[in-house]
Design an enzyme around this catalytic site. Structure first.
Site, PDB file in Angstrom:
ATOM      1  N   CYS A  48       3.622   1.908   2.575  1.00 55.03           N
ATOM      2  CA  CYS A  48       4.770   1.058   2.209  1.00 55.03           C
ATOM      3  C   CYS A  48       5.802   1.954   1.716  1.00 55.03           C
ATOM      4  O   CYS A  48       6.922   2.290   1.918  1.00 55.03           O
ATOM      5  CB  CYS A  48       4.730  -0.187   1.339  1.00 55.03           C
ATOM      6  SG  CYS A  48       3.760  -1.218   2.217  1.00 55.03           S
ATOM      7  N   CYS A  86       0.765  -1.258   0.149  1.00 55.90           N
ATOM      8  CA  CYS A  86      -0.043   0.125  -0.075  1.00 55.90           C
ATOM      9  C   CYS A  86       0.997   1.410   0.073  1.00 55.90           C
ATOM     10  O   CYS A  86       2.002   1.065   0.004  1.00 55.90           O
ATOM     11  CB  CYS A  86      -0.898   0.060   1.493  1.00 55.90           C
ATOM     12  SG  CYS A  86      -0.044   0.264   2.895  1.00 55.90           S
ATOM     13  N   ASP A 123      -5.319 -28.781 -16.778  1.00 51.28           N
ATOM     14  CA  ASP A 123      -4.660 -29.263 -15.779  1.00 51.28           C
ATOM     15  C   ASP A 123      -5.021 -29.375 -14.395  1.00 51.28           C
ATOM     16  O   ASP A 123      -6.129 -28.631 -14.141  1.00 51.28           O
ATOM     17  CB  ASP A 123      -3.241 -28.542 -15.749  1.00 51.28           C
ATOM     18  CG  ASP A 123      -2.080 -29.010 -14.855  1.00 51.28           C
ATOM     19  OD1 ASP A 123      -1.980 -30.266 -14.847  1.00 51.28           O
ATOM     20  OD2 ASP A 123      -1.390 -28.130 -14.290  1.00 51.28           O
TER      21      ASP A 123
END
Length: 799
Positions: free
Chosen positions: A107, A104, A510
């Site tokens: 930071c 965010c 897969d």
């Protein structure tokens, strides 16, 4: 069972009995691990604890960041290593760092404040949009390795940013295209105002002087559009004429050049209509379409450039005496011996000389369980050594590795055009031939009828029939549909996907990471003795805490790890907890500890691990990979369309059949190698099937490449994502159901656009040829035709 409290730093659950904590904002906060504790204490000690007041999202768990050894960080202090990404200006050095772990805006504040407070740092600025940190600092006072280590102390991994040359070149071309588009749009608005004032239809009583001023003003404003914004059209037309291949560049260049020259003549003589507004309009519409196409190519190049992160920056090379030295990857040579520690990436293709371990090949196979490897076995660059130290002899480097071979295949791949776009190109070529021949014939006829009107009628014909709508018909619909799908979480990287989805009749899935979430979770504990489930879980967690194996993550953290843990690759763990000798792992391995028979497995679903001490078995643990919540909805949508569904997996456990039965998949096969999957797919295609492949590992790359349409999960490996035709960024299978609907609508709208553009150009041609189309109606008709195509394409945004 009570819900565990979240870690104050990263938000993950705090294990029962955890003793990790830190005082933050005046209160003691619970933390989940020593990594979060160290980061929180570093932030508080640096006087930056107000970060916790302003953050909008929890921070990343420090233990989830890539592990980097101090020796590897020290390599960044070497001048030859710094040369590509560090610049020196006087006493200061500057560089750009890519930061991992940003969650965010807070930071960004924390990183900038912490770095600026370091001795020797003159400037630090973080771009939150691309997570790049620009730093200017004195490298004599603060070595680069210490700067990187300081960022790790507060919970962020940093590494030098080095742009890929191809991506940089595309980005430069993109900026130039954007400037051209901006100039064309800005000047066209001014030219339109000046030109419209001279139109007789507006009945503006202009004096001769004002009329002349407006004409010269329009000429001056149009000149940059022609000689700056439209240069690519003229270059393309010259190239096409040399190769005798007609494209829209020829028609566009003729219309722009003719309108510009006619405008100059009208400006000088003071008579006739101005076509400068048509010049600006052509440029704006066509430049916008090419800009969007360029952005798509740039996005693909950026994804390919990320493949370099799969290999480690350095490795431990062994000399003749067996001593290790950390060297750069570029310094390795064929025949060198390298030591790969547990948790380290294998730097090159090679074979194991000594040591036993498990290799996490999820980057290449997509399967989460590591595979046991012993002396003589081959290993691949970019895979992870999980358990024991290995000595590996280097057999292939650089371009000769398996990883590089796959990258070369991806770089050689071409972006396919949808068949409708190819049809539009062929139609437009024939249309251009017809228009040019018609213009020549009409010009000759009018030269005999009325020489004064001949030039203007030919020019009006070229302007009115300029194939802008035809050229925009397919790209606008594809671009709009692509944007809509991106909002839904599906990123298209090839042009044929939208059309191809309308012809699919078979879907191949897969298992691991595609229909399932791709991570093991502990689903049940079955005690076998007097101790309860919680006590057995605590003992198992104490053993697993000493392991790097993905299975260990399913047990969480134990307050006190075991002692003297011995890791037996492929079998399990042995260690001491509170004086008791314990084993956990495969039943036969664990039963050998108490020299008895393994108890029967209570069920056949999931993966079963046995825990025992020297007296006998203690508990069974059931691990399972959870099915995605929306997998059933996707399979239901496939059945409604009458598609055949197959599950092809590298997993050989009974779980493959159970998942197929639960989801109603027509056919399921487990234990397949990449070659087996490819053979099965090619057999279906030989029988006439049109196959959609959905996978997430590089073992799926051959099948993804061979399938008619291939889609990689957003959590897939980088190689899988860059080789696929589309990437499911959201990891929500429900988005594919929406994609099927958007594909049908986009095909219908493309056909409508092509039909309208062809109808307009076909109808306007005879009217222009007989002189009924005035300059005003020629410009407005072309604009209305192009606008209608764009508006029709925008209907795709209403999904």
């Amino acid at each position: 069972m009570a819900t565990p409290a979240p870690c104050y730093h990263c938000g993950l659950p705090v294990p029962a009995g955890s003793h990790f904590h830190a005082r933050v904002l005046g209160e003691v906060r619970q933390l989940c691990c020593p990594g979060c504790q160290a980061v929180a204490e570093a932030i508080v000690k640096g006087g930056l604890e107000s970060y916790y007041q302003h953050r909008s999202d929890a921070a990343i768990n420090p233990e989830a960041l890539p592990k980097v050894l101090g020796e590897e960080l020290a390599l960044y202090d070497r001048a030859d290593v710094q040369q590509p990404f560090v610049r020196h200006e006087g006493d200061l050095a500057s560089t750009s760092l890519m930061i991992e772990g940003i969650s965010c805006a807070a930071c960004g504040w924390l990183i900038e404040r912490h770095v600026r407070n370091l001795a020797g740092v003159a400037e630090a600025s973080l771009n939150l949009s691309n997570h790049r940190l620009q730093v200017r600092w004195s490298d004599t006072a603060l070595p680069l390795s210490e700067l990187l280590a300081e960022l790790r102390r507060i919970g962020y991994a940093a590494h030098p940013y080095q742009a890929d040359q191809a991506a940089e070149r595309l980005a430069s071309e993109n900026r130039r295209s954007l400037r051209q588009l901006g100039v064309a749009g800005l000047l066209w608005m001014q030219v339109m105002m000046a030109t419209m004032a001279t139109w007789p239809e507006f009945n503006i009583d202009l004096s001769a002087g004002m009329d002349s001023i407006l004409r010269w003003t329009a000429l001056l404003l149009t000149t940059p559009i022609v000689f700056y914004c439209c240069t690519d059209f003229f270059k393309g037309a010259l190239r096409d004429l040399r190769t005798r291949h007609l494209t829209m560049d020829v028609s566009v260049s003729l219309a722009i050049a003719g309108a510009y020259l006619a405008g100059i003549w009208s400006t000088i003589t003071g008579h006739g209509e101005l076509y400068f507004d048509a010049v600006g309009m052509f440029a704006l519409f066509l430049l916008a379409g090419r800009y969007l196409e360029r952005r798509a190519r740039e996005r693909t190049a950026a994804a390919t450039a990320q493949l370099v992160n799969l290999l480690p920056a350095s490795c431990l090379r062994l000399d003749a005496a067996g001593q290790s030295e950390r060297v750069l990857l570029s310094e390795l040579k064929l025949g060198d011996r390298v030591l790969v520690q547990p948790g380290g990436l294998i730097p090159a293709d090679g074979r194991i000389l000594s040591g036993q371990s498990s290799i996490d090949e999820s980057v290449l196979t997509g399967e989460y369980l590591p595979l046991p490897r012993a002396p003589g076995d081959a290993v691949t660059a970019g895979t992870l050594n999980v358990e024991g130290p290995l000595t590996v002899a280097v057999d292939a480097l650089g371009d000769d590795t398996r990883l590089s071979a796959i990258v070369r295949l991806l770089e050689r791949a071409q972006s396919d055009k949808p068949k409708l776009a190819e049809i539009a190109d062929r139609v437009s070529q024939w249309f251009l031939v017809i228009v040019l021949l018609a213009a020549a014939v009409v010009g000759l006829v009018w030269w005999y009828i009325d020489p004064q009107r001949a030039f203007w009628i030919v020019l009006a014909l070229l302007v009115a029939t300029c194939p802008c709508a035809l050229s925009l018909a397919t790209p606008t619909a594809l671009t709009t549909a692509t944007g809509t799908l991106h909002k839904l979480g599906l990123l298209l990287t090839r042009g044929h996907v939208l059309e191809g989805l309308n012809h699919i009749d078979t879907v191949v899935f897969d298992k691991t990471g595609t229909l399932t979430e791709g991570r093991l979770t502990l689903t049940a504990v079955h005690p076998l003795g007097s101790e309860d489930a919680d006590r057995c879980l605590a003992l198992a967690a104490a053993l697993e805490n000493r392991s790097e194996h993905p299975i260990a993550r399913a047990f969480g953290r134990a307050p006190q790890p075991a002692d003297s843990v011995d890791n037996v690759p492929g079998l399990g763990l042995e260690g001491r907890v509170g004086g008791r000798q314990l084993r956990i792992g495969q039943a036969s391995f664990v039963a050998a500890l108490y020299a008895g028979e393994a108890p029967p497995i209570p069920g056949d679903q999931g993966q079963w691990l046995l825990l025992a001490d020297t007296t006998g078995p203690l508990a069974w643990f059931v691990l399972d990979d959870r099915l995605r919540d929306d997998a059933l909805a996707l399979l239901s949508a496939c059945r409604k369309r009458g598609w055949k569904t197959l599950l092809l997996s590298g997993d050989s456990s009974p779980m493959v059949g159970r998942i197929a039965e639960e989801l109603g998949i027509d056919e399921a096969r487990g234990g397949l190698t990449p070659a087996d999957k490819l053979v099965r797919l090619q057999a279906m295609q030989a029988a006439g099937a049109r196959v959609l492949m959905l996978g997430d590992g590089v073992n799926d790359v051959p099948v993804l490449a061979a399938a008619d349409i291939s889609i990689a999960m957003g959590s897939a490996t980088d190689l899988a994502k860059t080789s696929a035709d589309a990437v499911l960024l959201s990891n929500r299978l429900q988005s594919l159901v929406s994609a099927f609907q958007v594909a049908r609508r986009s095909r219908r709208i493309i056909i409508e656009n092509l039909a309208w553009a062809s109808l307009y150009n076909g109808l306007i041609l005879p009217f222009a040829a007989v002189g009924w189309v005035t300059p005003l109606w020629a410009a407005l008709g072309m604009s209305a035709s192009s606008l209608l195509v764009v508006l029709n394409a925008l209907r795709l945004t209403r999904h």
